[in-house]
Design a protein around this motif. Structure first.
Motif, short mmCIF file in Angstrom:
data_model
loop_
_atom_site.label_atom_id
_atom_site.label_comp_id
_atom_site.label_asym_id
_atom_site.label_seq_id
_atom_site.Cartn_x
_atom_site.Cartn_y
_atom_site.Cartn_z
N ILE A 132 57.50 61.45 59.98
CA ILE A 132 56.58 61.23 58.86
C ILE A 132 55.15 61.43 59.34
CG2 ILE A 132 57.99 59.65 57.49
CD1 ILE A 132 55.86 57.53 58.80
N GLN A 133 54.29 61.86 58.42
CA GLN A 133 52.88 62.06 58.77
C GLN A 133 52.12 60.78 58.46
OE1 GLN A 133 50.90 65.71 57.81
NE2 GLN A 133 52.80 66.63 57.11
N ILE A 134 51.68 60.13 59.51
CA ILE A 134 51.00 58.84 59.35
C ILE A 134 49.63 59.04 58.73
CG2 ILE A 134 49.95 56.94 60.65
CD1 ILE A 134 52.87 56.60 60.66
N LEU A 135 49.33 58.18 57.77
CA LEU A 135 48.03 58.24 57.09
C LEU A 135 47.12 57.17 57.70
CD1 LEU A 135 46.89 59.76 54.53
CD2 LEU A 135 47.32 57.64 53.30
N THR A 136 46.13 57.62 58.46
CA THR A 136 45.22 56.64 59.06
C THR A 136 44.04 56.33 58.13
OG1 THR A 136 44.09 58.49 60.11
CG2 THR A 136 45.70 57.31 61.45
N SER A 137 43.92 57.10 57.07
CA SER A 137 42.70 57.02 56.25
C SER A 137 42.81 56.00 55.13
CB SER A 137 42.43 58.40 55.64
OG SER A 137 43.38 58.64 54.63
N HIS A 138 41.75 55.90 54.38
CA HIS A 138 41.76 55.13 53.12
C HIS A 138 42.60 55.88 52.09
CE1 HIS A 138 37.54 53.46 54.31
NE2 HIS A 138 38.49 53.08 55.13
N THR A 139 42.67 55.29 50.90
CA THR A 139 43.51 55.87 49.84
C THR A 139 42.70 55.95 48.54
OG1 THR A 139 44.25 53.76 48.99
CG2 THR A 139 45.48 54.66 50.85
N LEU A 140 43.37 56.44 47.51
CA LEU A 140 42.75 56.51 46.17
C LEU A 140 43.20 55.33 45.31
CD1 LEU A 140 43.49 60.29 45.46
CD2 LEU A 140 41.33 59.35 46.25
N GLN A 141 43.85 54.36 45.92
CA GLN A 141 44.48 53.28 45.14
C GLN A 141 43.43 52.30 44.58
OE1 GLN A 141 47.54 55.14 45.16
NE2 GLN A 141 47.97 53.05 44.47
N PRO A 142 43.79 51.66 43.46
CA PRO A 142 42.91 50.60 42.96
C PRO A 142 43.05 49.34 43.83
CG PRO A 142 44.89 50.72 41.62
CD PRO A 142 44.98 51.85 42.63
N VAL A 143 42.15 48.41 43.64
CA VAL A 143 42.19 47.17 44.43
C VAL A 143 42.22 45.96 43.49
CG1 VAL A 143 40.92 48.22 46.35
CG2 VAL A 143 39.66 46.94 44.60
N PRO A 144 42.76 44.85 43.98
CA PRO A 144 42.83 43.66 43.12
C PRO A 144 41.50 42.92 43.00
CG PRO A 144 43.78 43.20 45.28
CD PRO A 144 43.40 44.65 45.29
N VAL A 145 41.35 42.22 41.90
CA VAL A 145 40.32 41.18 41.79
C VAL A 145 41.03 39.95 41.26
CG1 VAL A 145 38.10 40.45 40.84
CG2 VAL A 145 38.59 42.88 41.07
N ALA A 146 40.92 38.84 41.97
CA ALA A 146 41.53 37.59 41.52
C ALA A 146 40.46 36.53 41.42
CB ALA A 146 42.60 37.14 42.51
N ILE A 147 40.51 35.74 40.35
CA ILE A 147 39.55 34.63 40.22
C ILE A 147 40.33 33.33 40.04
CG2 ILE A 147 37.57 35.89 39.29
CD1 ILE A 147 38.54 35.12 36.48
N GLY A 148 39.73 32.23 40.42
CA GLY A 148 40.41 30.94 40.24
C GLY A 148 39.67 29.84 40.97
N GLY A 149 40.37 28.74 41.16
CA GLY A 149 39.78 27.58 41.82
C GLY A 149 39.51 26.48 40.82
N PRO A 150 39.45 25.25 41.32
CA PRO A 150 39.28 24.11 40.41
C PRO A 150 37.97 24.13 39.63
CG PRO A 150 39.18 23.41 42.71
CD PRO A 150 39.62 24.82 42.71
N GLY A 151 36.97 24.85 40.15
CA GLY A 151 35.67 24.86 39.47
C GLY A 151 35.58 25.90 38.36
N LEU A 152 36.61 26.70 38.21
CA LEU A 152 36.55 27.75 37.19
C LEU A 152 36.75 27.11 35.81
CD1 LEU A 152 36.39 30.92 37.03
CD2 LEU A 152 38.88 30.90 36.82
N ALA A 153 35.78 27.32 34.94
CA ALA A 153 35.86 26.71 33.60
C ALA A 153 37.17 27.15 32.93
CB ALA A 153 34.66 27.15 32.77
N SER A 154 37.75 26.26 32.14
CA SER A 154 39.13 26.49 31.70
C SER A 154 39.31 27.73 30.81
CB SER A 154 39.68 25.25 31.00
OG SER A 154 38.90 25.01 29.85
N GLY A 155 38.28 28.11 30.08
CA GLY A 155 38.46 29.26 29.18
C GLY A 155 38.17 30.61 29.81
N VAL A 156 37.89 30.63 31.13
CA VAL A 156 37.53 31.91 31.74
C VAL A 156 38.77 32.76 31.98
CG1 VAL A 156 36.56 33.02 33.79
CG2 VAL A 156 35.49 30.97 32.88
N ARG A 157 38.71 34.01 31.56
CA ARG A 157 39.81 34.94 31.84
C ARG A 157 39.25 36.36 31.87
NH1 ARG A 157 42.61 34.89 25.81
NH2 ARG A 157 41.03 36.24 24.89
N PHE A 158 40.05 37.27 32.40
CA PHE A 158 39.61 38.66 32.40
C PHE A 158 39.66 39.21 30.98
CE2 PHE A 158 40.78 38.87 37.06
CZ PHE A 158 39.47 39.03 37.47
N ARG A 159 38.63 39.95 30.62
CA ARG A 159 38.62 40.64 29.33
C ARG A 159 39.67 41.75 29.37
NH1 ARG A 159 32.42 42.48 29.23
NH2 ARG A 159 33.23 43.83 27.60
#
Ligand code: 3PG
Ligand code: MN
Ligand code: MN
Length: 559
Positions: free
Chosen positions: A495-522
């Motif tokens: 197999i041809q090893i890929l040492t580079s970056h990719t075109l893939q998307p990345v996650p964003v996660a939010i949370g924690g006890p301080g997050l106001a209860s109605g907050v969510r991703f649009r």
């Protein structure tokens, strides 16, 4: 925005409170991809990141981290740390170095600027030296830009040209150096046929010669200096093609780590040391791995290594690499002017900030984050901590790197309650992913996940908020694939090893006890990218982002 109406003051968010401790975690090189055995993030034990993904669906999403979403020329351009952290920190999308150089070459404006006119003065009597990464990766430099520049300079009077080529294998496949050298040699031969004395003069692998960053190992820059300026290297060859082919035969070496070499003439004399009266251009548009060489070339009182001989040259960068240090003073293309970054706004609004990574990524969460600007905005409110990286090793040898130490610093900063924003970069998945060592990359991903857990635990204790994201993909795909996604094999069936970056998307996660209860991703920002994160974070600090920022990813619903 007219300057008279400009204000650093951010409006209060109508619903979200101020004063929360927010951990902002950037996992370097952590993208989202199909689960298979070449997806090291999938293979690794990553219970913390898994729990964020599989937890509340309105608190986890993907964002774009490549191509136009981060200011790169095309959708085929993978993301990278510079453009990723610029977008995360600045909250807007800027045409980045790669694109600005493309434009300047296409319009010819590169040849009208102060930088080119400055170096041109040397063309009649001196040599033009071009130093940089020989690659079509588009992360630090691009071969087609180098080709155009050589042609353009020769048409404008450069009679003697020397290339100091750094081989890649990190943003492109290992072994591709041979093809790049062949392409360049062909161009140079054509120029020679037209009477221009043009040759490759020296070279070496980018990670071993010249392209260190954030002052992790000056020895790397010195090896380059010796070859490029002094004409001294452990290996001497008559041609660069022979050099690269022969040096690749050394056991355990690769394009990234080729030893330094110089090209010599029939009498054994190096063909292109840099001497008084010459012009030098560092052809990389990206800053981090050219800044150290720029200092060696430009600073009179330089004490990082013995330069032995300091030629009187005219030096210009492809871009200016550091807007705060104004380094280098002369450059061919103006860099993107990244102003009013989120860090600067937040500091003006009293947000106390702590930023930390280990040396190899330290500038990512400080310098890149702040729009390629070094130093503090306000030392009273900010603290930047650098954990020393290991140097002189490839990171597959120690894949846990300093993740734990970074997490401990972040944890302590959170528990001290002295900071509102605690920002870190965890390098493992990227730095180990670049080595192409799949087993080690799995260990790296696990270590990063454990570091995330330590930081989230501290956030739990102080009732804070977390935002976990990444700057681009890398470890989630370690193999080169065809368009259908099938892994590609080389001639031997490996197999041809890929040492580079990719075109893939990345996650964003939010949370924690301080997050106001109605907050969510649009759900009305489906094409959101890294630049949308800044406004999101400003909201979580209790502010509305400036109007010209990319929109926030979150909404607050009544419940
Ligand atoms: O400089 C490097 O290490 C690679 O070319 C790109 O990696 P980065 O963008 O994650 O730093
Ligand atoms: Mn990165
Ligand atoms: Mn990387």
């Amino acid at each position: 925005m007219g300057s008279s109406e400009f204000s650093w003051k951010l409006a209060d968010h109508p619903k979200l409170p101020k004063g929360k401790h927010i951990a902002l975690i950037v996992l370097d090189g952590w993208g989202e991809a199909n689960p298979d055995k070449y997806n090291c993030i999938h293979v690794a034990e990553t219970p913390t990141m898994d729990s964020l993904k599989l937890g509340a669906p309105e608190k986890w999403r993907l964002v774009r981290a490549h191509g136009k979403a981060v200011g790169l020329p095309t959708e085929d351009d993978m993301g990278n740390s510079e453009v990723g952290h610029n977008a995360l920190g600045a909250g807007r999308i800027y045409a980045q170095g790669a694109k600005l150089v493309d434009l300047a070459l296409a319009t010819g404006s590169i040849y009208d600027g102060e930088g080119f006119n400055y170096i041109k003065e040397c063309f009649s009597t001196g040599t033009l030296h071009l130093i940089g990464l020989l690659s079509d990766g588009g992360v630090h430099s691009r071969l087609d830009q180098l080709q155009l520049l050589i042609k353009g300079a020769s048409e404008r009077g450069a009679k003697r040209i020397r290339i100091h080529a750094l081989t890649d294998g990190r943003d492109v496949l290992d072994g591709s150096s041979v093809g790049f050298v062949e392409t360049l040699e062909k161009d140079l031969a054509e120029l020679r046929a037209k009477g221009v004395d043009a040759q490759i003069a020296s070279g070496g692998g980018r990670m071993y010669v010249t392209m260190d960053r954030y002052e992790n190992d000056w020895g790397v820059v010195k090896r380059g200096w010796d070859a490029q300026v002094l004409g001294e290297a452990p290996y001497k060859f008559k041609s660069a093609l022979e050099a690269v082919k022969k040096l690749r035969e050394i056991p355990n070496t690769s394009d990234q780590y080729l030893p330094p070499f110089v090209i010599v003439d029939d009498s054994g004399k190096p063909v292109g040391p840099i001497v008084d009266g010459d012009a030098v251009v560092t052809i990389n548009f990206r800053a981090d791995r050219m800044t150290m060489l720029a200092k060696a070339l430009e600073y009179e009182d330089f004490d990082k290594f013995d330069r032995v001989r300091v030629p009187k040259i005219r030096y210009a960068g492809m871009l200016q690499y550091d807007g705060e240090l104004l380094l280098p003073k002369k450059y061919l293309v103006s860099p993107p002017l990244i102003e009013r970054t989120s860090g600067e706004y937040l500091v003006h609004n009293g947000v106390r900030t702590f930023a930390c990574s280990e040396t190899v990524k330290f500038g990512h969460v400080t310098f890149f984050w702040n729009g390629n600007r070094s130093g503090y905005f306000n030392q009273e409110l900010e603290e930047y901590v650098e954990v020393p990286s290991d140097s002189g090793i490839t990171f597959n040898v120690k894949p846990k790197m300093k993740a734990l130490e970074i997490a401990e610093k972040a944890r302590d900063a959170i528990l001290s309650r002295k900071f509102d924003q605690i920002r870190v970069n965890l390098p493992n998945s990227d730095m180990v992913g670049h080595t192409g060592d799949i087993e080690a990359t799995v260990v790296a991903c696990k270590a990063a996940d454990q570091a995330v857990k330590m930081i989230l635990d501290a956030i739990e204790q102080v009732g804070g908020i977390y935002v976990v994201t990444a700057d681009h993909g890398n470890a989630e795909d370690m193999v080169k694939r065809n368009k259908k996604g099938t892994p590609l094999l080389d001639k031997e069936g490996n197999i041809q090893i890929l040492t580079s970056h990719t075109l893939q998307p990345v996650p964003v996660a939010i949370g924690g006890p301080g997050l106001a209860s109605g907050v969510r991703f649009r759900n009305d920002v489906p094409t959101g990218g890294l630049a949308n994160v800044a406004a999101t974070v400003m909201n979580l600090h209790g502010f509305v982002a400036p109007d010209d920022y990319e929109t926030t990813l979150i909404e607050v619903v009544d419940n």
